[in-house]
Structures are given as structure tokens and as C-alpha cells.
Design an enzyme around this catalytic site. Structure first.
Site, PDB file in Angstrom:
ATOM      1  N   TYR A 144       0.850  -1.190   0.000  1.00 30.07           N
ATOM      2  CA  TYR A 144       0.000   0.000   0.000  1.00 30.07           C
ATOM      3  C   TYR A 144       0.879   1.232   0.000  1.00 30.07           C
ATOM      4  O   TYR A 144       1.826   1.326   0.778  1.00 30.07           O
ATOM      5  CB  TYR A 144      -0.896   0.000   1.247  1.00 30.07           C
ATOM      6  CG  TYR A 144      -1.840   1.187   1.323  1.00 30.07           C
ATOM      7  CD1 TYR A 144      -2.854   1.355   0.389  1.00 30.07           C
ATOM      8  CD2 TYR A 144      -1.716   2.128   2.346  1.00 30.07           C
ATOM      9  CE1 TYR A 144      -3.719   2.441   0.460  1.00 30.07           C
ATOM     10  CE2 TYR A 144      -2.579   3.213   2.432  1.00 30.07           C
ATOM     11  CZ  TYR A 144      -3.581   3.363   1.485  1.00 30.07           C
ATOM     12  OH  TYR A 144      -4.440   4.435   1.565  1.00 30.07           O
ATOM     13  N   ASP A 239       9.191   2.759   0.225  1.00 29.60           N
ATOM     14  CA  ASP A 239       8.106   3.393   0.956  1.00 29.60           C
ATOM     15  C   ASP A 239       8.248   2.988   2.415  1.00 29.60           C
ATOM     16  O   ASP A 239       7.838   1.915   2.825  1.00 29.60           O
ATOM     17  CB  ASP A 239       6.748   2.948   0.387  1.00 29.60           C
ATOM     18  CG  ASP A 239       5.580   3.524   1.183  1.00 29.60           C
ATOM     19  OD1 ASP A 239       5.839   4.194   2.215  1.00 29.60           O
ATOM     20  OD2 ASP A 239       4.428   3.296   0.788  1.00 29.60           O
ATOM     21  N   LYS A 267       3.550   8.627   9.192  1.00 27.12           N
ATOM     22  CA  LYS A 267       3.340   7.982  10.504  1.00 27.12           C
ATOM     23  C   LYS A 267       4.318   8.470  11.588  1.00 27.12           C
ATOM     24  O   LYS A 267       4.165   9.603  12.043  1.00 27.12           O
ATOM     25  CB  LYS A 267       3.334   6.468  10.311  1.00 27.12           C
ATOM     26  CG  LYS A 267       2.182   6.092   9.340  1.00 27.12           C
ATOM     27  CD  LYS A 267       1.833   4.647   9.226  1.00 27.12           C
ATOM     28  CE  LYS A 267       0.529   4.492   8.461  1.00 27.12           C
ATOM     29  NZ  LYS A 267       0.618   3.819   7.186  1.00 27.12           N
TER      30      LYS A 267
HETATM   31  C1  LIG Z   1       0.006   4.311   5.843  1.00 25.85           C
HETATM   32  C2  LIG Z   1       0.813   4.097   4.639  1.00 25.85           C
HETATM   33  C3  LIG Z   1       0.760   4.980   3.548  1.00 25.85           C
HETATM   34  C4  LIG Z   1      -0.236   6.106   3.458  1.00 25.85           C
HETATM   35  O1  LIG Z   1      -0.034   7.069   4.423  1.00 25.85           O
HETATM   36  P1  LIG Z   1      -1.264   8.061   4.794  1.00 25.85           P
HETATM   37  O2  LIG Z   1      -0.659   8.998   5.779  1.00 25.85           O
HETATM   38  O3  LIG Z   1      -2.346   7.192   5.334  1.00 25.85           O
HETATM   39  O4  LIG Z   1      -1.665   8.741   3.548  1.00 25.85           O
HETATM   40  C5  LIG Z   1       1.638   4.780   2.509  1.00 25.85           C
HETATM   41  N1  LIG Z   1       2.522   3.773   2.524  1.00 25.85           N
HETATM   42  C6  LIG Z   1       2.602   2.905   3.545  1.00 25.85           C
HETATM   43  C7  LIG Z   1       3.623   1.821   3.523  1.00 25.85           C
HETATM   44  C8  LIG Z   1       1.746   3.020   4.628  1.00 25.85           C
HETATM   45  O5  LIG Z   1       1.792   2.124   5.619  1.00 25.85           O
END
Ligand SMILES: *Cc1c(COP(=O)(O)O)cnc(C)c1O
Length: 428
Positions: A144, A239, A267
Site C-alpha cells: 500500500y 516506501d 506515521k
Molecule cells: C500508511 C501508509 C501509507 C499512506 O499514508 P497516509 O498517511 O495514510 O496517507 C503509505 N505507505 C505505507 C507503507 C503506509 O503504511
């Protein structure tokens, strides 16, 4: 435990907010029932609108690595708020947190702050496309990267297929530039590169996958991606929105000693306020406006409250690196305890862990990619989830989510959790 007031609040929310929530996974659709409404949180605990106390294994989906309402973060936000909450002008604070992030994370020279992980990943691929002058990207099924169009692409049937959008509103034109690969499968990536020679700008990957349960990279996977990217003029994007400042002070790059070309954060870096960031070596970052041609902007980017929270968080992690060992020890203790009671109750399971991330899958086969993650028994998970909720333990309302261990969790909390799982798994 009773969740009456939460149910009432949810009914009211549903009238004015689609599905009653501002982010879909909060809605309990995968497990049934109605979501818990939170009133406050402190340390390892949530306090809900019905007056229940819950041990929290979600921790705002990752940011609260030191526990809720962590005092230095709260103080920093309060102090900054008194001085004005947004200016749309540069502040010294932005340079301070940028310098600290660049110091903590290997292999980056410059960083730009945005407001979410979604924005970070979206901006990172635009930068990669601008820098390489190529259009296509490779992403992995089950990873994601936020909800921007290019990433909402589902697995096609064959190994080498163009992605098809898995949300209406994503155009076929956008989807055709996203190639889909299998996590932990280098041969699959090689084949995609062969079939799209000279057209791929970037490979984006969660270097430890955390959005299909927790799936660590197999030996050689990230190293192999690095070589493939270098050989083919493709940028490697890690990511690290979930793993950054969590699995090590320098994230997975530090943990496995593999360098990415661009790194995305979110995060933890915001200490619980809306923050994302992306970073790279100077040559790449200088491609961004106002220095370079790739446009990227934000009215609230680098917001003083968000930067104050993020800075206080990063400082705490920078100053006490033993936090990461402590977290890994708690995770290992919890994993061993859960395995012990599930085995004793003859439940079929697989537990994946790394650092402060853990996921429990109700299937015996090793979980190494999206396909194997999807095999878990969802009916068992539902019973598990609701059973734990009755015991006062909050895990994510979906079988595909990682649990996050925080420094605020005590060994008594972990023991209570293990005993609760013992009781709950007897009812399966
Ligand atoms: C949570 C997450 C996102 C998206 O971040 P948001 O602040 O919810 O937009 C993107 N990549 C990874 C790996 C994530 O865990």
C-alpha cells in the site's frame, strides 16, 4: 464490555459522514459490528466513549511508537500552538527537523515535508518520472502506498500484465502505467523489466511489507531489486511510511544495508500529527520546484504544530536508540506467548514479526506475499478480533493488518494479552 455509546455515536456519524468514518478500514466492515469511538488515550491504552479501557495494538496505525500522549510531543505542540498555528512561510523549525531526519536516515541529503504518506508516495513517483523521463512504475501486489490513483491497482491474472484499476475513478490511462509484481519474487520483477525495457521510471516497494500483515523481505530480495534498478536506470523507492523511524532509527535502509534512491516517510515522522515526507540524494531532490522542473507544493506543508510534534518524536528516538531493541524484545515475547497458547489450543497459525511489527495469520503456510496472506481463515480472525475486543484488547479490524508494539506496553500488558488470546482461542 459494553460498547453502547460507541454504537449510538456511529449511527449519528453515518448520517453525515460516508460510512461513518473518514478512512474506510476504521468501519469494521471486515469483521462486522460497529467501530469503537475513542475519547482519549494515554501510553498503551485507549479510553472509549463507554468508559472502557483497551490495550492498543494499532497505535494510530503506527505513529505512536512511544505510546499515546507522549509528554514531550504534547508539550511541544502546546508551546507552538500559542505562537500561531500556520504561516505559509518558512520557519527555523522545518530546517531543524529536516537536519535531524537527514542525520538519522542513511543515504539522503535533502528531505521535503508534506501532509500524509499518500502525498509522500505520490510526490516521490512524480519526482522519479521527472528525473528519469520515463512513465511506468512497478508496484507489488499487497503493498500500500496511499490512495493516489497510480497505486490503486490490483493484480492482473498473469505475471506480466498491466494493472487494472481496483477503484472506479482511476482511469485506464493511469492504470496502464502501473506494472504489478509479486512481493519476494525477483524473477517476476526481472520479467516485467524485460517486457518494458527502457520505460520504467521507478520500482516502489515497502521494504518490509506491512499492509498485508507483516511480511519481511526474503534474503536477497531488496539487494536484488537494488541491482536490477542500478543495471536498468530505474529508481528504487522505499516506501518507509510504516517502517521509517520504527524498525531502526534509519529505517529499513539501515537495517538491511540496502540503499534506496528515494525514501518516503509518514506515521512516526509526524509524532501523531498529519505529516509525510520524501527524501533522496541531492541530485534527485534538486529536481523539485523551485530548483527544478518537477512541481510539488502544500499550503500546510511544514506546519509548525506538525513539525514540533515530529521533531520531539525524532529527538526521543535519536537520543535513545535502545528503544528499538526494547521494542523487538517485547514483540518476540508476545509472539512466543501467542504461539504457545495457539498451539496448546490446536489453532492453525503463522506469526510473522520483525522489530516492533507483528501479524498473526490463521493459516499454516508461510506468509510471504499477497497470495499467501490472503489464504488466512477470515472467520477465525473475526472471532479472534471480537473475542479480544471483549477482553479489552484492540487490534486492527482486518486480518491484513500489522500490529504495532509501543514502548509504553509493559510485560504485564503482554502477559494479559497472551492469557486473553488463550481464553479466546478456546472458543474457536
Ligand atoms: C500508511 C501508509 C501509507 C499512506 O499514508 P497516509 O498517511 O495514510 O496517507 C503509505 N505507505 C505505507 C507503507 C503506509 O503504511
Amino acid at each position: 464490555m459494553l460498547y453502547q455509546r460507541s454504537s449510538q455515536l456511529f449511527a449519528e456519524a453515518e448520517k453525515v459522514i460516508p460510512g461513518g468514518v473518514n478512512s474506510p478500514v476504521r468501519a469494521f466492515r471486515a469483521v462486522g459490528g460497529t467501530p469503537i469511538f475513542v475519547k482519549s488515550a494515554k501510553g498503551a491504552y485507549l479510553y472509549d466513549e463507554d468508559g472502557n479501557r483497551l490495550i492498543d495494538y494499532i497505535n494510530s496505525w503506527g505513529p505512536m511508537i512511544l505510546g499515546h500522549a507522549y509528554e514531550p510531543v504534547v508539550q511541544a505542540v502546546i508551546e507552538k500552538a500559542k505562537l500561531g498555528t500556520s504561516f505559509g512561510m518558512p520557519t527555523a523549525l522545518e530546517t531543524e527537523i529536516a537536519a535531524l531526519a537527514v542525520k538519522m536516515v542513511p543515504n539522503i541529503d535533502k528531505i521535503r515535508f508534506v501532509n500524509s504518506g499518500t502525498e509522500a508516495c505520490m510526490s516521490a513517483i512524480r519526482l522519479a518520472r521527472g528525473f528519469t523521463k520515463k512513465d511506468k512504475i512497478v508496484k507489488f501486489a499487497g503493498c500500500y502506498h496511499g490512495h493516489s490513483d497510480s497505486f490503486l491497482i490490483q493484480a492482473g491474472s498473469g505475471a506480466i500484465t498491466f494493472g487494472s484499476p481496483n477503484s472506479p475513478g482511476v482511469t485506464a490511462g493511469t492504470a496502464k502505467d502501473t506494472l504489478l509484481a509479486k512481493y519476494n519474487d525477483l524473477e517476476n520483477v526481472k520479467a516485467l523489466i524485460e517486457a518494458n525495457k527502457g520505460e520504467i521510471a521507478a520500482i516502489i516497494v515497502e521494504p518490509v511489507a506491512g499492509n498485508m500483515g507483516c511480511i519481511p523481505p526474503q534474503k536477497g530480495f531488496l539487494e536484488g531489486l537494488r541491482s536490477l534498478c542500478t543495471e536498468n536506470g530505474i529508481l528504487l523507492i522505499f516506501d518507509e511510511v510504516m517502517t521509517g523511524f520504527r524498525l531502526a532509527a534509519g529505517g529499513v535502509q539501515e537495517l538491511v544495508q540496502v540503499n534506496a534512491d528515494i525514501v518516503c516517510f509518514g506515521k512516526v515522522i509526524g509524532g501523531g500529527l498529519p505529516v509525510g515526507a520524501f527524501a533522496a540524494r541531492e541530485e534527485i531532490m534538486n529536481y523539485l520546484a523551485p530548483l527544478g522542473p518537477v512541481y510539488q507544493a502544500g499550503t500546510l506543508s511544514g506546519n509548525p504544530l506538525a513539525m514540533a510534534a515530529g521533531l520531539a518524536m525524532l529527538q526521543a528516538l535519536d537520543q535513545d536508540r535502545s528503544i528499538f531493541t526494547r521494542l523487538a524484545e517485547k514483540t518476540a515475547y508476545l509472539a512466543a506467548g501467542i504461539a504457545r497458547v495457539l498451539e496448546a489450543n490446536q489453532v492453525t497459525f503463522t506469526i510473522n514479526t520483525i522489530g516492533s511489527m507483528i501479524s498473526v495469520h490463521f493459516d499454516a503456510e508461510p506468509v510471504v506475499d499477497f497470495q499467501t496472506a490472503a489464504k488466512g481463515d477470515n472467520e477465525t480472525f473475526k472471532k479472534f478480533f471480537h473475542g479480544l475486543l471483549q477482553e479489552g484488547i484492540y487490534i486492527a479490524p482486518s486480518a491484513y493488518e500489522t500490529w504495532f508494539i509501543t514502548d509504553a506496553l509493559t510485560y504485564e500488558d503482554l502477559d494479559f494479552t497472551i492469557e486473553a488470546i488463550d481464553r479466546v482461542s478456546k472458543t474457536f
